[in-house]
Design an enzyme around this catalytic site. Structure first.
Site, PDB file in Angstrom:
ATOM      1  N   VAL A 153      -9.359  -7.592  -3.107  1.00 15.33           N
ATOM      2  CA  VAL A 153      -9.393  -6.138  -3.188  1.00 15.33           C
ATOM      3  C   VAL A 153      -8.923  -5.618  -1.842  1.00 15.33           C
ATOM      4  O   VAL A 153      -9.450  -6.011  -0.801  1.00 15.33           O
ATOM      5  CB  VAL A 153     -10.817  -5.606  -3.502  1.00 15.33           C
ATOM      6  CG1 VAL A 153     -10.862  -4.093  -3.418  1.00 15.33           C
ATOM      7  CG2 VAL A 153     -11.266  -6.078  -4.874  1.00 15.33           C
ATOM      8  N   GLY A 154      -7.925  -4.761  -1.852  1.00 15.02           N
ATOM      9  CA  GLY A 154      -7.419  -4.178  -0.613  1.00 15.02           C
ATOM     10  C   GLY A 154      -8.337  -3.089  -0.099  1.00 15.02           C
ATOM     11  O   GLY A 154      -9.402  -2.833  -0.649  1.00 15.02           O
ATOM     12  N   ASP A 155      -7.901  -2.418   0.956  1.00  9.83           N
ATOM     13  CA  ASP A 155      -8.728  -1.355   1.515  1.00  9.83           C
ATOM     14  C   ASP A 155      -8.626  -0.054   0.717  1.00  9.83           C
ATOM     15  O   ASP A 155      -9.449   0.838   0.869  1.00  9.83           O
ATOM     16  CB  ASP A 155      -8.385  -1.109   2.979  1.00  9.83           C
ATOM     17  CG  ASP A 155      -6.937  -0.675   3.188  1.00  9.83           C
ATOM     18  OD1 ASP A 155      -6.149  -0.682   2.228  1.00  9.83           O
ATOM     19  OD2 ASP A 155      -6.599  -0.321   4.326  1.00  9.83           O
TER      20      ASP A 155
ATOM     21  N   THR B   8       0.823  -1.202   0.000  1.00  9.78           N
ATOM     22  CA  THR B   8       0.000   0.000   0.000  1.00  9.78           C
ATOM     23  C   THR B   8       0.861   1.257   0.000  1.00  9.78           C
ATOM     24  O   THR B   8       1.810   1.376   0.766  1.00  9.78           O
ATOM     25  CB  THR B   8      -0.944   0.016   1.219  1.00  9.78           C
ATOM     26  OG1 THR B   8      -1.760  -1.149   1.167  1.00  9.78           O
ATOM     27  CG2 THR B   8      -1.814   1.258   1.231  1.00  9.78           C
TER      28      THR B   8
END
Length: 172
Positions: free
Chosen positions: A150-152, A121
């Site tokens: 899917v990441g944040d 990230t």
């Protein structure tokens, strides 16, 4: 107080710019998958682009040669020697039963799993000449993620948030 996001973007290198285009040119918050890619390309972002690196191609070639599915998961075992993977019997999950006590025994403290070389990230906050604050995050590029992850980053309010009014009050 505007937001734009993309997830599962393919063939387009600049996800942050694609997200900004969603914010500026749609009434939507989040576009995903092939349609997010098609939208980004229709808005004149460069592409389609091959996003593979020599490192990722090497890992893929090794996987194909060995005919062994990479293990993107945790607390699982392979059905054969190389997957597909299923929950360990010790978790009490094989017959639909879910033992909360057993699950709690297997949970590791998450921050111990994040380090300089295993997190993907990127976040940035900027203030323009008019004093407006904007933030952007990108969570692309993680190695050994489950397909479909899917990441944040694209989830509104989950990874980053900015508010000009708070900034003005803080700076006074």
């Amino acid at each position: 107080m505007e937001v734009g996001a993309v997830a599962a973007l393919r063939y387009v290198k600049d996800g942050i710019r694609a997200a900004r285009l969603v914010m500026q040119h749609t009434k939507h918050t989040l576009l995903v998958g092939e349609q997010a890619s098609a939208f980004a390309l229709s808005m004149c972002l460069p592409g389609p682009t091959n996003l593979s690196s020599s490192e990722s191609l090497g890992k893929w070639s090794k996987w194909k040669e060995n005919r062994c599915q990479p293990n993107f998961r945790q607390n699982v075992v392979p059905i054969n020697s190389c997957g597909p993977y299923h929950p360990r019997d010790s978790l009490g999950l094989t017959k639909g039963a879910c033992s909360k006590a057993k699950l709690m025994e297997t949970i590791e403290f998450r921050s111990s799993l994040v380090g300089l070389h295993n997190h993907d990230t990127i976040a940035m906050a900027v203030i323009d000449r008019m004093g407006h604050l904007a933030v952007g995050t990108s969570t692309n590029g993680a190695t050994y993620k489950i397909p479909g992850k899917v990441g944040d980053g694209p989830i509104a309010g989950s990874s980053a948030y900015s508010d000009d009014e708070i900034l003005r009050n803080w700076c006074m």
